[in-house]
Write a protein that holds these residues in place. Structure first.
Motif, PDB file in Angstrom:
ATOM      1  N   GLN A   1       0.839  -1.435  -0.234  1.00 38.42           N
ATOM      2  CA  GLN A   1      -0.045  -0.126   0.034  1.00 38.42           C
ATOM      3  C   GLN A   1       1.077   1.187  -0.354  1.00 38.42           C
ATOM      4  OE1 GLN A   1      -4.028   0.365   0.317  1.00 38.42           O
ATOM      5  NE2 GLN A   1      -3.148  -1.280  -1.358  1.00 38.42           N
ATOM      6  N   TYR A   2       0.586   2.284  -0.685  1.00 35.68           N
ATOM      7  CA  TYR A   2       1.461   3.561  -1.255  1.00 35.68           C
ATOM      8  C   TYR A   2       1.041   4.407  -1.552  1.00 35.68           C
ATOM      9  CZ  TYR A   2       4.965  -0.963  -2.023  1.00 35.68           C
ATOM     10  OH  TYR A   2       5.750  -1.898  -1.929  1.00 35.68           O
ATOM     11  N   ASP A   3       1.014   5.610  -0.771  1.00 35.43           N
ATOM     12  CA  ASP A   3       1.018   6.960  -1.211  1.00 35.43           C
ATOM     13  C   ASP A   3       1.147   7.372  -2.734  1.00 35.43           C
ATOM     14  OD1 ASP A   3       0.045   7.229   1.499  1.00 35.43           O
ATOM     15  OD2 ASP A   3       2.570   6.931   1.976  1.00 35.43           O
ATOM     16  N   LEU A   4       2.182   6.956  -2.941  1.00 32.82           N
ATOM     17  CA  LEU A   4       2.335   7.909  -4.592  1.00 32.82           C
ATOM     18  C   LEU A   4       3.328   6.808  -5.123  1.00 32.82           C
ATOM     19  CD1 LEU A   4       2.594  10.693  -5.785  1.00 32.82           C
ATOM     20  CD2 LEU A   4       5.080  11.099  -4.512  1.00 32.82           C
ATOM     21  N   LEU A   5       3.105   7.005  -6.700  1.00 33.41           N
ATOM     22  CA  LEU A   5       3.585   5.333  -7.172  1.00 33.41           C
ATOM     23  C   LEU A   5       4.107   6.939  -8.188  1.00 33.41           C
ATOM     24  CD1 LEU A   5       2.354   2.344  -9.194  1.00 33.41           C
ATOM     25  CD2 LEU A   5       3.467   3.890 -10.984  1.00 33.41           C
TER      26      LEU A   5
ATOM     27  N   ALA B   1      -2.017  -0.736  -9.776  1.00 32.41           N
ATOM     28  CA  ALA B   1      -1.896   0.548  -9.608  1.00 32.41           C
ATOM     29  C   ALA B   1      -2.785   1.048  -8.482  1.00 32.41           C
ATOM     30  CB  ALA B   1      -1.572   2.042 -10.859  1.00 32.41           C
ATOM     31  N   ALA B   2      -3.585   0.584  -8.869  1.00 35.47           N
ATOM     32  CA  ALA B   2      -4.766   1.373  -8.330  1.00 35.47           C
ATOM     33  C   ALA B   2      -4.855   0.747  -6.930  1.00 35.47           C
ATOM     34  CB  ALA B   2      -6.527   1.449  -8.857  1.00 35.47           C
ATOM     35  N   SER B   3      -4.577  -0.791  -6.857  1.00 38.03           N
ATOM     36  CA  SER B   3      -4.879  -1.365  -5.698  1.00 38.03           C
ATOM     37  C   SER B   3      -3.589  -1.609  -5.255  1.00 38.03           C
ATOM     38  CB  SER B   3      -5.509  -3.163  -6.256  1.00 38.03           C
ATOM     39  OG  SER B   3      -4.246  -3.626  -6.373  1.00 38.03           O
ATOM     40  N   LEU B   4      -2.792  -1.190  -6.117  1.00 41.21           N
ATOM     41  CA  LEU B   4      -1.560  -0.543  -5.089  1.00 41.21           C
ATOM     42  C   LEU B   4      -1.627   0.847  -4.156  1.00 41.21           C
ATOM     43  CD1 LEU B   4       1.490  -2.101  -6.494  1.00 41.21           C
ATOM     44  CD2 LEU B   4       0.742  -2.980  -4.529  1.00 41.21           C
ATOM     45  N   LEU B   5      -2.235   1.382  -4.148  1.00 41.47           N
ATOM     46  CA  LEU B   5      -2.113   2.727  -3.516  1.00 41.47           C
ATOM     47  C   LEU B   5      -3.452   3.058  -2.858  1.00 41.47           C
ATOM     48  CD1 LEU B   5      -2.042   5.043  -6.552  1.00 41.47           C
ATOM     49  CD2 LEU B   5      -0.836   5.487  -5.040  1.00 41.47           C
ATOM     50  N   LYS B   6      -3.021   3.546  -1.872  1.00 41.13           N
ATOM     51  CA  LYS B   6      -4.143   3.610  -0.629  1.00 41.13           C
ATOM     52  C   LYS B   6      -5.327   4.777  -1.168  1.00 41.13           C
ATOM     53  CE  LYS B   6      -0.236   4.121   2.680  1.00 41.13           C
ATOM     54  NZ  LYS B   6       0.407   4.734   4.026  1.00 41.13           N
ATOM     55  N   GLY B   7      -6.358   5.142  -0.378  1.00 42.28           N
ATOM     56  CA  GLY B   7      -7.528   6.472  -1.128  1.00 42.28           C
ATOM     57  C   GLY B   7      -6.450   7.566  -1.125  1.00 42.28           C
ATOM     58  N   GLY B   8      -6.792   8.521  -2.126  1.00 42.81           N
ATOM     59  CA  GLY B   8      -6.086   9.531  -2.492  1.00 42.81           C
ATOM     60  C   GLY B   8      -4.701   9.552  -2.352  1.00 42.81           C
ATOM     61  N   GLY B   9      -4.446   8.585  -2.625  1.00 45.80           N
ATOM     62  CA  GLY B   9      -2.845   7.748  -3.430  1.00 45.80           C
ATOM     63  C   GLY B   9      -2.759   8.499  -4.694  1.00 45.80           C
ATOM     64  N   SER B  10      -2.074   8.632  -5.343  1.00 45.29           N
ATOM     65  CA  SER B  10      -1.485   9.022  -6.924  1.00 45.29           C
ATOM     66  C   SER B  10      -0.336   8.450  -7.242  1.00 45.29           C
ATOM     67  CB  SER B  10      -1.226  10.966  -7.811  1.00 45.29           C
ATOM     68  OG  SER B  10      -0.553  11.031  -6.167  1.00 45.29           O
ATOM     69  N   ILE B  11      -0.153   8.696  -8.658  1.00 46.66           N
ATOM     70  CA  ILE B  11       0.655   7.893  -9.660  1.00 46.66           C
ATOM     71  C   ILE B  11       1.302   9.357 -10.026  1.00 46.66           C
ATOM     72  CG2 ILE B  11       1.036   7.268 -12.304  1.00 46.66           C
ATOM     73  CD1 ILE B  11      -1.331   5.197 -11.951  1.00 46.66           C
ATOM     74  N   ILE B  12       2.913   9.713  -9.976  1.00 50.00           N
ATOM     75  CA  ILE B  12       3.023  10.925 -11.349  1.00 50.00           C
ATOM     76  C   ILE B  12       4.074  10.807 -12.305  1.00 50.00           C
ATOM     77  CG2 ILE B  12       2.249  12.864  -9.271  1.00 50.00           C
ATOM     78  CD1 ILE B  12       5.509  11.969  -9.602  1.00 50.00           C
TER      79      ILE B  12
ATOM     80  N   GLU C   1      -9.078   7.129 -16.741  1.00 51.75           N
ATOM     81  CA  GLU C   1     -10.136   7.383 -15.445  1.00 51.75           C
ATOM     82  C   GLU C   1     -11.606   6.414 -15.328  1.00 51.75           C
ATOM     83  OE1 GLU C   1     -12.481   9.732 -19.211  1.00 51.75           O
ATOM     84  OE2 GLU C   1     -12.780   8.660 -19.783  1.00 51.75           O
ATOM     85  N   LYS C   2     -11.117   5.417 -15.623  1.00 49.88           N
ATOM     86  CA  LYS C   2     -11.542   4.057 -14.518  1.00 49.88           C
ATOM     87  C   LYS C   2     -11.610   4.290 -13.404  1.00 49.88           C
ATOM     88  CE  LYS C   2     -12.623   1.120 -19.090  1.00 49.88           C
ATOM     89  NZ  LYS C   2     -11.805   1.986 -19.980  1.00 49.88           N
ATOM     90  N   HIS C   3     -10.482   4.333 -13.220  1.00 55.66           N
ATOM     91  CA  HIS C   3      -9.834   3.978 -11.908  1.00 55.66           C
ATOM     92  C   HIS C   3      -9.407   5.384 -11.073  1.00 55.66           C
ATOM     93  CE1 HIS C   3     -10.450  -0.315 -11.409  1.00 55.66           C
ATOM     94  NE2 HIS C   3     -10.269  -0.129 -12.560  1.00 55.66           N
ATOM     95  N   PHE C   4      -8.721   6.180 -11.863  1.00 54.33           N
ATOM     96  CA  PHE C   4      -8.281   7.514 -11.417  1.00 54.33           C
ATOM     97  C   PHE C   4      -9.163   8.730 -11.847  1.00 54.33           C
ATOM     98  CE2 PHE C   4      -5.364   4.248 -11.736  1.00 54.33           C
ATOM     99  CZ  PHE C   4      -4.608   4.464 -10.161  1.00 54.33           C
ATOM    100  N   THR C   5      -8.963  10.058 -10.950  1.00 58.00           N
ATOM    101  CA  THR C   5      -9.240  10.702 -11.274  1.00 58.00           C
ATOM    102  C   THR C   5      -7.972  12.401 -11.999  1.00 58.00           C
ATOM    103  OG1 THR C   5     -11.039  11.465  -9.302  1.00 58.00           O
ATOM    104  CG2 THR C   5      -9.673  13.270  -9.886  1.00 58.00           C
TER     105      THR C   5
ATOM    106  N   ILE D   1       2.036  12.974 -16.080  1.00 57.76           N
ATOM    107  CA  ILE D   1       0.556  12.983 -15.277  1.00 57.76           C
ATOM    108  C   ILE D   1       0.652  13.022 -14.208  1.00 57.76           C
ATOM    109  CG2 ILE D   1       0.527  11.368 -17.685  1.00 57.76           C
ATOM    110  CD1 ILE D   1       0.560   8.941 -15.607  1.00 57.76           C
ATOM    111  N   ASN D   2      -0.771  13.558 -13.252  1.00 54.95           N
ATOM    112  CA  ASN D   2      -1.112  13.363 -11.897  1.00 54.95           C
ATOM    113  C   ASN D   2      -2.329  12.494 -11.740  1.00 54.95           C
ATOM    114  OD1 ASN D   2      -1.218  13.337  -9.513  1.00 54.95           O
ATOM    115  ND2 ASN D   2      -0.470  15.862  -8.760  1.00 54.95           N
ATOM    116  N   LEU D   3      -2.331  11.921 -11.614  1.00 63.33           N
ATOM    117  CA  LEU D   3      -3.590  10.509 -11.370  1.00 63.33           C
ATOM    118  C   LEU D   3      -4.268  10.965  -9.907  1.00 63.33           C
ATOM    119  CD1 LEU D   3      -2.569   8.495 -14.174  1.00 63.33           C
ATOM    120  CD2 LEU D   3      -3.546  10.843 -14.613  1.00 63.33           C
ATOM    121  N   ILE D   4      -5.175  10.661  -9.660  1.00 60.21           N
ATOM    122  CA  ILE D   4      -5.717  10.651  -8.048  1.00 60.21           C
ATOM    123  C   ILE D   4      -6.257   9.049  -8.320  1.00 60.21           C
ATOM    124  CG2 ILE D   4      -6.240  11.404  -6.128  1.00 60.21           C
ATOM    125  CD1 ILE D   4      -5.484  14.010  -7.055  1.00 60.21           C
TER     126      ILE D   4
END
Length: 197
Positions: free
Chosen positions: A104-108, A129-140, A167-171, A192-195
């Motif tokens: 579980q990660y804050d940032l990828l 990536a969505a499964s590895l990120l905590k709520g509010g976490g992001s890919i940058i 957009e199916k899993h990220f804002t 990219i910065n995808l939350i």
């Protein structure tokens, strides 16, 4: 096009053994470090998949970040990293497959991993990536915004396709032309910065 099962551990390890690492820019990407300079949580759990030489991890370490995980499928790459960071407990080095990784990660941080996997695995990448990120976490990070005229990797793509994928899993906070790419990649990258959410 290379099939997914050809882009396996053996494929990538041979690249490392033969010093065929043309994707390596020799430093942390300015676009990524520019963003991280504004990231306030030095204790954030950060994941760098397909990390290679992990230049971003070195930069994070030098800038006070304390919880960095890097993962690569190539044993040779991991061997190099384990030597380099032998006395750095802030960096967790994993030999493994991103798609099987748990955590579980804050940032990828995305830097040339997405373009290295077969395009038919991109939906799996987004879900993983969505499964590895905590709520509010992001890919940058960076994605290529160019279609290459040769067999990959790297594999390119375009913004419209990326939007429909993510957009199916990220804002989508940011997906725009990168203004501070390295010169050889100028006008061919999106930042990219995808939350998750």
């Amino acid at each position: 096009m290379q099939e997914a099962n050809q882009l396996d551990q053996e494929f990538w390890n041979k690249r490392w053994e033969n010093n065929q690492t043309g994707w390596d820019i020799g430093m942390a990407s300015p676009a990524i470090t520019g963003y991280i300079e504004t990231y306030p949580n030095k204790n954030a759990a950060i994941l760098i998949p397909g990390c290679g030489n992990a230049h971003e991890a070195s930069w994070l370490l030098q800038n006070g970040f304390t919880n960095i995980t890097v993962i690569d499928i190539a044993p040779k790459a991991v061997e190099i990293l384990k030597e380099r960071y032998a006395n750095q407990p802030e960096i967790n080095i994993i030999l493994g497959d991103f798609f099987e990784h748990q955590g579980q990660y804050d940032l990828l941080i995305e830097q040339t991993f997405f373009c290295a996997i077969s395009p038919n695995l991109r939906p799996n990448y987004v879900e993983k990536a969505a499964s590895l990120l905590k709520g509010g976490g992001s890919i940058i990070g960076l994605l290529f915004s160019i279609d290459f005229d040769r067999e990959g990797p790297p594999f390119g793509g375009q913004k419209t396709a990326y939007l429909s994928l993510f957009e199916k899993h990220f804002t989508i906070k940011t997906m725009e032309d990168c203004y501070n790419s390295i010169k050889p990649r100028a006008n061919t990258e999106l930042f990219i910065n995808l939350i998750k959410g």
